[in-house]
Design a protein around this motif. Structure first.
Motif, PDB file in Angstrom:
ATOM      1  N   THR A 155       0.946  -1.288   0.100  1.00 36.96           N
ATOM      2  CA  THR A 155      -0.039   0.112   0.136  1.00 36.96           C
ATOM      3  C   THR A 155       0.798   1.385  -0.038  1.00 36.96           C
ATOM      4  O   THR A 155       2.005   1.094   0.338  1.00 36.96           O
ATOM      5  N   GLY A 156       0.237   2.385  -0.440  1.00 41.24           N
ATOM      6  CA  GLY A 156       1.216   3.666  -0.435  1.00 41.24           C
ATOM      7  C   GLY A 156       2.037   3.482  -1.627  1.00 41.24           C
ATOM      8  O   GLY A 156       2.055   2.742  -2.584  1.00 41.24           O
ATOM      9  N   ASP A 157       2.813   4.708  -1.813  1.00 37.18           N
ATOM     10  CA  ASP A 157       3.417   5.091  -3.065  1.00 37.18           C
ATOM     11  C   ASP A 157       4.890   5.066  -2.924  1.00 37.18           C
ATOM     12  O   ASP A 157       5.737   5.789  -3.630  1.00 37.18           O
ATOM     13  N   SER A 158       5.564   4.641  -1.754  1.00 35.49           N
ATOM     14  CA  SER A 158       6.859   4.925  -1.267  1.00 35.49           C
ATOM     15  C   SER A 158       7.652   4.155  -2.434  1.00 35.49           C
ATOM     16  O   SER A 158       9.023   4.799  -2.179  1.00 35.49           O
ATOM     17  N   MET A 159       7.597   3.212  -2.869  1.00 28.33           N
ATOM     18  CA  MET A 159       8.225   2.565  -3.991  1.00 28.33           C
ATOM     19  C   MET A 159       8.152   2.775  -5.342  1.00 28.33           C
ATOM     20  O   MET A 159       8.198   1.924  -5.976  1.00 28.33           O
ATOM     21  N   LEU A 160       7.407   3.739  -5.445  1.00 30.44           N
ATOM     22  CA  LEU A 160       7.360   4.368  -7.209  1.00 30.44           C
ATOM     23  C   LEU A 160       8.762   4.386  -7.659  1.00 30.44           C
ATOM     24  O   LEU A 160       9.692   4.686  -7.163  1.00 30.44           O
ATOM     25  N   PRO A 161       8.928   3.873  -8.907  1.00 31.42           N
ATOM     26  CA  PRO A 161       7.756   3.665  -9.980  1.00 31.42           C
ATOM     27  C   PRO A 161       6.903   2.179  -9.881  1.00 31.42           C
ATOM     28  O   PRO A 161       6.318   1.962 -10.833  1.00 31.42           O
ATOM     29  N   ILE A 162       7.475   1.302  -8.808  1.00 28.78           N
ATOM     30  CA  ILE A 162       6.566   0.061  -8.596  1.00 28.78           C
ATOM     31  C   ILE A 162       5.258   0.528  -8.383  1.00 28.78           C
ATOM     32  O   ILE A 162       4.909   1.184  -7.449  1.00 28.78           O
ATOM     33  N   PRO A 163       4.122   0.078  -9.261  1.00 27.44           N
ATOM     34  CA  PRO A 163       2.896   0.550  -9.093  1.00 27.44           C
ATOM     35  C   PRO A 163       2.246   0.637  -7.538  1.00 27.44           C
ATOM     36  O   PRO A 163       2.551  -0.445  -7.030  1.00 27.44           O
ATOM     37  N   GLU A 164       1.532   1.436  -6.983  1.00 25.75           N
ATOM     38  CA  GLU A 164       0.883   1.322  -5.805  1.00 25.75           C
ATOM     39  C   GLU A 164      -0.115   0.278  -5.757  1.00 25.75           C
ATOM     40  O   GLU A 164      -0.681   0.085  -6.913  1.00 25.75           O
ATOM     41  N   GLY A 165      -0.159  -0.300  -4.885  1.00 28.67           N
ATOM     42  CA  GLY A 165      -1.022  -1.565  -4.638  1.00 28.67           C
ATOM     43  C   GLY A 165      -0.408  -2.707  -5.502  1.00 28.67           C
ATOM     44  O   GLY A 165      -1.437  -3.731  -5.547  1.00 28.67           O
TER      45      GLY A 165
END
Length: 267
Positions: A155-165
């Motif tokens: 959950t969350g966007d801390s590891m973008l570019p791996i898509p959230e979710g």
């Protein structure tokens, strides 16, 4: 239930004498008064402040579990040197417990999936075969032999570019200190903290966790706060990757030119 025997005062005296330190010397190194140190070492302080216990454990490069519950005077010299070199099993995660798994009808390990609704119970059920038996299971082709794999939702966007979710397929890490610096992985933390998917660097007493998203700061956790580490294998998502931008293309061209120039120089 029989009470756990505590060896803090004995271990503290033993470790201090082993390093040929006076109480004054050690107290100064620890940033506490000699009176407080003497009270802990003599057992006059029945319940030392947890912060002081952690400070002592870090100073001697031991896990707090070892400092408190293992009678170090009964260990041989070889084992003591191993502990002092940073191979304390409580610190590395090695042999702390046996990983619970499930197998299919062919006696091959399943890949369990931990859905979001089951995340809250994972910290108490991760070693419970009945809890694991209730999780969704599947087989996955071409996984490396000899590993145990599990899938976790993010959950969350801390590891973008791996898509959230995204769902992260990861391999169980038995000895945490074997992780290469900068490895990606799922870290299962104690308490109310969420699962975190981060770039992991193993330190002397804990982990440094880094996010790809620059909006999130790096932070550190002690080994004592970590239940499990699962090293990244792949991610699975319904979201298509972001298209390559003009900036990405420029960066790629610059890299290619740099490589070409370095080859020319070497010739």
């Amino acid at each position: 239930m029989e009470a756990q025997e505590i060896f803090l005062k004995e271990n503290l005296r033993f470790l201090r004498n082993r390093k040929n330190l006076t109480q004054e010397d050690l107290a100064e190194d620890l940033g506490m008064t000699r009176v407080k140190l003497h009270a802990i070492e003599s057992g006059k302080t029945a319940n030392p402040v947890i912060g002081d216990v952690i400070k002592i454990a870090k100073y001697f490069k031991l896990a707090t579990d070892t400092l408190l519950t293992v009678n170090l005077m009964r260990l041989g010299e070889l084992k003591l040197r191993e502990l002092e070199s940073g191979t304390d099993v409580y610190l590395t995660g090695k042999n702390v417990r046996v990983l619970a798994i499930t197998v299919n009808q062919d006696d091959k390990e399943n890949v369990e999936y931990v859905p979001i609704k089951a995340k809250a119970g994972y910290r108490t059920g991760y070693s419970d075969p009945e809890y694991l038996a209730a999780l969704p299971k599947f087989s996955f082709p071409n996984l490396p032999a000899g590993g145990t794999f599990r899938m976790f939702p993010t959950t969350g966007d801390s590891m973008l570019p791996i898509p959230e979710g995204s769902d992260i397929l990861a391999r169980y890490v038995q000895n945490w200190k074997e992780l290469k610096s900068g490895s990606l992985g799922i870290v299962i933390l104690k308490g109310e903290q969420d699962f975190v998917f981060k770039e992991i660097t193993v330190l002397a007493q804990g982990l440094s966790l880094h996010s790809f998203n620059k909006l999130y700061d790096d932070y550190q956790v002690d080994f004592s706060d970590v239940l499990e580490i699962w090293e990244y294998h792949s991610f699975h998502s319904k979201v298509l990757p972001e298209p390559v931008t003009d900036l990405n293309l420029v960066i790629r061209e610059i890299r290619q030119l740099t490589i070409h120039a370095e080859r020319e120089v070497s010739l």
